[in-house]
Design a protein around this motif. Structure first.
Motif, PDB file in Angstrom:
ATOM      1  N   ALA A 167      -3.087   8.913  -9.560  1.00  0.00           N
ATOM      2  CA  ALA A 167      -3.163   7.499  -9.938  1.00  0.00           C
ATOM      3  C   ALA A 167      -2.189   6.669  -9.107  1.00  0.00           C
ATOM      4  CB  ALA A 167      -2.864   7.332 -11.429  1.00  0.00           C
ATOM      5  N   ALA A 168      -1.024   7.232  -8.831  1.00  0.00           N
ATOM      6  CA  ALA A 168      -0.036   6.537  -7.999  1.00  0.00           C
ATOM      7  C   ALA A 168      -0.548   6.335  -6.585  1.00  0.00           C
ATOM      8  CB  ALA A 168       1.266   7.329  -7.974  1.00  0.00           C
ATOM      9  N   LYS A 169      -1.224   7.353  -6.056  1.00  0.00           N
ATOM     10  CA  LYS A 169      -1.814   7.250  -4.718  1.00  0.00           C
ATOM     11  C   LYS A 169      -2.881   6.154  -4.697  1.00  0.00           C
ATOM     12  CE  LYS A 169      -2.944   8.785  -0.531  1.00  0.00           C
ATOM     13  NZ  LYS A 169      -2.024   8.704   0.626  1.00  0.00           N
ATOM     14  N   LYS A 170      -3.712   6.127  -5.731  1.00  0.00           N
ATOM     15  CA  LYS A 170      -4.779   5.128  -5.810  1.00  0.00           C
ATOM     16  C   LYS A 170      -4.205   3.723  -5.953  1.00  0.00           C
ATOM     17  CE  LYS A 170      -8.849   3.859  -8.553  1.00  0.00           C
ATOM     18  NZ  LYS A 170      -9.690   4.219  -9.748  1.00  0.00           N
ATOM     19  N   ALA A 171      -3.125   3.610  -6.726  1.00  0.00           N
ATOM     20  CA  ALA A 171      -2.508   2.301  -6.958  1.00  0.00           C
ATOM     21  C   ALA A 171      -1.679   1.823  -5.774  1.00  0.00           C
ATOM     22  CB  ALA A 171      -1.623   2.372  -8.206  1.00  0.00           C
ATOM     23  N   LYS A 172      -1.393   2.719  -4.838  1.00  0.00           N
ATOM     24  CA  LYS A 172      -0.608   2.413  -3.638  1.00  0.00           C
ATOM     25  C   LYS A 172       0.815   1.996  -3.983  1.00  0.00           C
ATOM     26  CE  LYS A 172      -4.700   1.063  -0.971  1.00  0.00           C
ATOM     27  NZ  LYS A 172      -5.366  -0.002  -0.176  1.00  0.00           N
ATOM     28  N   VAL A 173       1.454   2.787  -4.864  1.00  0.00           N
ATOM     29  CA  VAL A 173       2.860   2.526  -5.146  1.00  0.00           C
ATOM     30  C   VAL A 173       3.668   2.748  -3.871  1.00  0.00           C
ATOM     31  CG1 VAL A 173       2.610   3.226  -7.569  1.00  0.00           C
ATOM     32  CG2 VAL A 173       3.386   4.899  -5.868  1.00  0.00           C
ATOM     33  N   ASP A 174       4.820   2.114  -3.776  1.00  0.00           N
ATOM     34  CA  ASP A 174       5.634   2.233  -2.572  1.00  0.00           C
ATOM     35  C   ASP A 174       6.402   3.543  -2.513  1.00  0.00           C
ATOM     36  OD1 ASP A 174       5.482  -0.477  -1.078  1.00  0.00           O
ATOM     37  OD2 ASP A 174       5.693  -1.022  -3.184  1.00  0.00           O
ATOM     38  N   ALA A 175       6.729   4.116  -3.678  1.00  0.00           N
ATOM     39  CA  ALA A 175       7.434   5.401  -3.684  1.00  0.00           C
ATOM     40  C   ALA A 175       7.388   6.009  -5.075  1.00  0.00           C
ATOM     41  CB  ALA A 175       8.889   5.227  -3.238  1.00  0.00           C
ATOM     42  N   ILE A 176       7.524   7.338  -5.107  1.00  0.00           N
ATOM     43  CA  ILE A 176       7.704   8.092  -6.346  1.00  0.00           C
ATOM     44  C   ILE A 176       9.184   8.442  -6.460  1.00  0.00           C
ATOM     45  CG2 ILE A 176       7.155  10.236  -7.579  1.00  0.00           C
ATOM     46  CD1 ILE A 176       4.793   8.392  -7.429  1.00  0.00           C
ATOM     47  N   GLY A 215      -3.550  -1.864 -12.062  1.00  0.00           N
ATOM     48  CA  GLY A 215      -3.444  -3.263 -12.433  1.00  0.00           C
ATOM     49  C   GLY A 215      -2.006  -3.735 -12.474  1.00  0.00           C
ATOM     50  N   PHE A 216      -1.114  -2.880 -12.985  1.00  0.00           N
ATOM     51  CA  PHE A 216       0.295  -3.256 -13.044  1.00  0.00           C
ATOM     52  C   PHE A 216       0.882  -3.376 -11.639  1.00  0.00           C
ATOM     53  CE2 PHE A 216       4.844  -2.396 -13.372  1.00  0.00           C
ATOM     54  CZ  PHE A 216       5.199  -3.374 -14.293  1.00  0.00           C
ATOM     55  N   VAL A 217       0.553  -2.435 -10.765  1.00  0.00           N
ATOM     56  CA  VAL A 217       1.059  -2.488  -9.389  1.00  0.00           C
ATOM     57  C   VAL A 217       0.553  -3.744  -8.683  1.00  0.00           C
ATOM     58  CG1 VAL A 217       1.045  -1.344  -7.136  1.00  0.00           C
ATOM     59  CG2 VAL A 217       1.385   0.002  -9.222  1.00  0.00           C
ATOM     60  N   LYS A 218      -0.681  -4.143  -8.970  1.00  0.00           N
ATOM     61  CA  LYS A 218      -1.196  -5.394  -8.392  1.00  0.00           C
ATOM     62  C   LYS A 218      -0.367  -6.588  -8.851  1.00  0.00           C
ATOM     63  CE  LYS A 218      -6.010  -3.936  -7.745  1.00  0.00           C
ATOM     64  NZ  LYS A 218      -7.415  -4.091  -8.208  1.00  0.00           N
ATOM     65  N   SER A 219       0.046  -6.560 -10.120  1.00  0.00           N
ATOM     66  CA  SER A 219       0.904  -7.639 -10.635  1.00  0.00           C
ATOM     67  C   SER A 219       2.244  -7.657  -9.904  1.00  0.00           C
ATOM     68  CB  SER A 219       1.130  -7.468 -12.141  1.00  0.00           C
ATOM     69  OG  SER A 219      -0.065  -7.624 -12.867  1.00  0.00           O
ATOM     70  N   VAL A 220       2.786  -6.468  -9.641  1.00  0.00           N
ATOM     71  CA  VAL A 220       4.043  -6.367  -8.891  1.00  0.00           C
ATOM     72  C   VAL A 220       3.867  -6.967  -7.499  1.00  0.00           C
ATOM     73  CG1 VAL A 220       5.743  -4.774  -7.915  1.00  0.00           C
ATOM     74  CG2 VAL A 220       4.796  -4.338 -10.190  1.00  0.00           C
ATOM     75  N   ARG A 221       2.758  -6.621  -6.839  1.00  0.00           N
ATOM     76  CA  ARG A 221       2.478  -7.102  -5.490  1.00  0.00           C
ATOM     77  C   ARG A 221       2.344  -8.633  -5.454  1.00  0.00           C
ATOM     78  NH1 ARG A 221       3.651  -2.776  -3.949  1.00  0.00           N
ATOM     79  NH2 ARG A 221       2.327  -1.097  -3.192  1.00  0.00           N
ATOM     80  N   LYS A 222       1.678  -9.198  -6.471  1.00  0.00           N
ATOM     81  CA  LYS A 222       1.478 -10.644  -6.524  1.00  0.00           C
ATOM     82  C   LYS A 222       2.812 -11.385  -6.583  1.00  0.00           C
ATOM     83  CE  LYS A 222      -3.109 -10.666  -8.642  1.00  0.00           C
ATOM     84  NZ  LYS A 222      -3.893 -11.006  -9.864  1.00  0.00           N
ATOM     85  N   LYS A 223       3.821 -10.715  -7.118  1.00  0.00           N
ATOM     86  CA  LYS A 223       5.140 -11.341  -7.212  1.00  0.00           C
ATOM     87  C   LYS A 223       6.006 -11.025  -5.988  1.00  0.00           C
ATOM     88  CE  LYS A 223       5.102 -11.702 -12.191  1.00  0.00           C
ATOM     89  NZ  LYS A 223       3.638 -11.683 -12.252  1.00  0.00           N
ATOM     90  N   GLY A 224       5.399 -10.360  -4.989  1.00  0.00           N
ATOM     91  CA  GLY A 224       6.099 -10.089  -3.740  1.00  0.00           C
ATOM     92  C   GLY A 224       7.131  -8.991  -3.816  1.00  0.00           C
TER      93      GLY A 224
END
Length: 408
Positions: free
Chosen positions: A87-96, A53-62
């Motif tokens: 969880a990071a893989k599922k959230a599709k973070v850009d990098a670890i 959910g947090f990563v989605k918020s990041v994405r919404k802000k570009g």
């Protein structure tokens, strides 16, 4: 500014939705951690369960999302590490962001991009290339490098390079410190640093006499501030600039990210002028800081790199807790606020802050039982006009000069 390199990405540390909102207009990417296995373990808001959910918020802000997993990994941490990376893989973070080989190898094995943390203390091009061979796409260089050394590294590797440009400086090598663990059993390398380098210390001679050195905070390093030298860093071919401060408040995050964003935009447009530096410095001094230095960029720090005479924050303005939001009324653009700690006056500058809130404004209107008032005392409940959405339990602070804070 004439440079063959593109303007770097601005990467800002955040801890919740409120600090994300505070920098969303200025940053290109944010870095953050969950409540385990990072050097900011006190940041508890983002968890494995709400990471997506947090990563989605990041994405919404570009913005890009970088998840930090940079603590020491002990055998008992294996389960948590797998849970976080999955969880990071599922959230599709850009990098670890990591340095421990256990994290690097496991993240790489499930297809996660990797940025090597400054904890790895990468100080030359061959080491950068080594991490590249393990799958890393970016190196966050050692903080102990000079600008000249960074330029040499840039000339001998094509891997992306990131450097810190603003924020707290650790007195140990790129943060690898055992002082807190030795004194109190709380390891800074596991995110539990008690910051003994910020304590009062005394220096004694062999005969037992106390050596006078102009202060008692002998190990407390000044904060890094490179706003004046942004064009030189751009010309060095650095790919990303990092702002430290995952535990700082939203006002700090907003101010610092805006100043550096403006400096980078001035570089991008070829309009960076030194006469703008005093304005940026004034704004940076107005939020939390320990005084500023340029760290190791132009040589090994001397006595001037430490703030021995003062305790922690020397900001030109202070946050004073005023009260708490009880309710928000969207149609009236107003909040019901309990003044639990201080009074409030028309014209005061306030900050309303919470896990999902960042709002800085002047007090333009207050009411009590339907009557407009100009001043409210501690203990009163008031209706406060607000410039944006706030939420129950958000804290209300007055922003004041140090010599006026505390006044009713």
């Amino acid at each position: 500014m004439d440079s063959n390199y593109p303007v770097p990405e601005l990467v800002v540390g955040v801890r919740d939705e409120g600090t994300l909102y505070a920098c969303s207009q200025y940053a290109d990417a944010v870095y953050f951690s969950v409540d385990r296995l990072s050097l900011r373990s006190r940041a508890k808001t983002i968890t494995v369960d709400n990471l997506s959910g947090f990563v989605k918020s990041v994405r919404k802000k570009g913005l890009k999302a970088y998840l930090v997993v940079n603590s020491v990994i002990y055998p008992e941490d294996a389960f948590d590490l797998s849970a976080i990376l999955n969880a990071a893989k599922k959230a599709k973070v850009d990098a670890i962001v990591a340095w421990d080989p256990a994290v690097i190898l496991q993240a790489s094995s499930i297809g996660l991009d990797i940025h090597i943390s400054t904890q790895a203390n990468v100080s030359n091009a061959k080491t950068a290339e080594f991490y590249g061979s393990l799958g890393a796409s970016r190196i966050i260089l050692s903080r102990e490098l000079s600008l000249s050394q960074i330029k040499q590294i840039r000339q001998h590797t094509d891997i992306e390079l990131e450097v810190f440009v603003h924020g707290a400086m650790c007195q140990a090598i790129s943060g690898r410190c055992y002082l807190s663990a030795y004194l109190l059993g709380k390891s800074g390398n596991c995110g539990q640093c008690t910051q003994p380098c910020r304590w009062e210390w005394t220096l004694n001679a062999d005969d037992g006499s106390q050596v006078q050195v102009g202060g008692k905070y002998l190990l407390s390093a000044r904060d890094l501030c490179m706003i004046e030298h942004i064009p030189q860093l751009v010309e060095a071919g650095i790919d990303a600039f990092k702002i430290e401060g995952r535990l700082r408040d939203s006002r700090y995050i907003s101010t610092v990210s805006r100043c550096y964003s403006e400096a980078l935009e001035a570089c991008r447009s070829g309009e960076f002028e030194n006469n703008r530096v005093p304005e940026w410095n004034q704004q940076l001094y107005a939020v939390y800081n320990r005084g500023f230095s340029t760290g190791f960029y132009f040589g090994i720090p001397s006595r001037e790199g430490f703030i021995v005479e003062k305790d922690m924050n020397v900001s030109q303005t202070h946050k004073e807790l005023v009260g708490e939001v009880v309710n928000y009324y969207k149609n009236q653009s107003a909040a019901y606020v309990k003044l639990t700690d201080s009074g409030l006056n028309i014209g005061d500058t306030i900050l309303i802050e919470g896990e999902n809130t960042h709002l800085e404004q002047h007090v333009s209107s207050m009411q009590v039982t339907g009557n407009t008032i100009k001043s409210a005392e501690k203990g009163m409940d008031v209706g406060l006009a607000v410039d944006g959405r706030v939420r129950p339990n958000d804290k209300v602070f007055r922003i004041a000069d140090p010599d006026t804070s505390g006044n009713e």
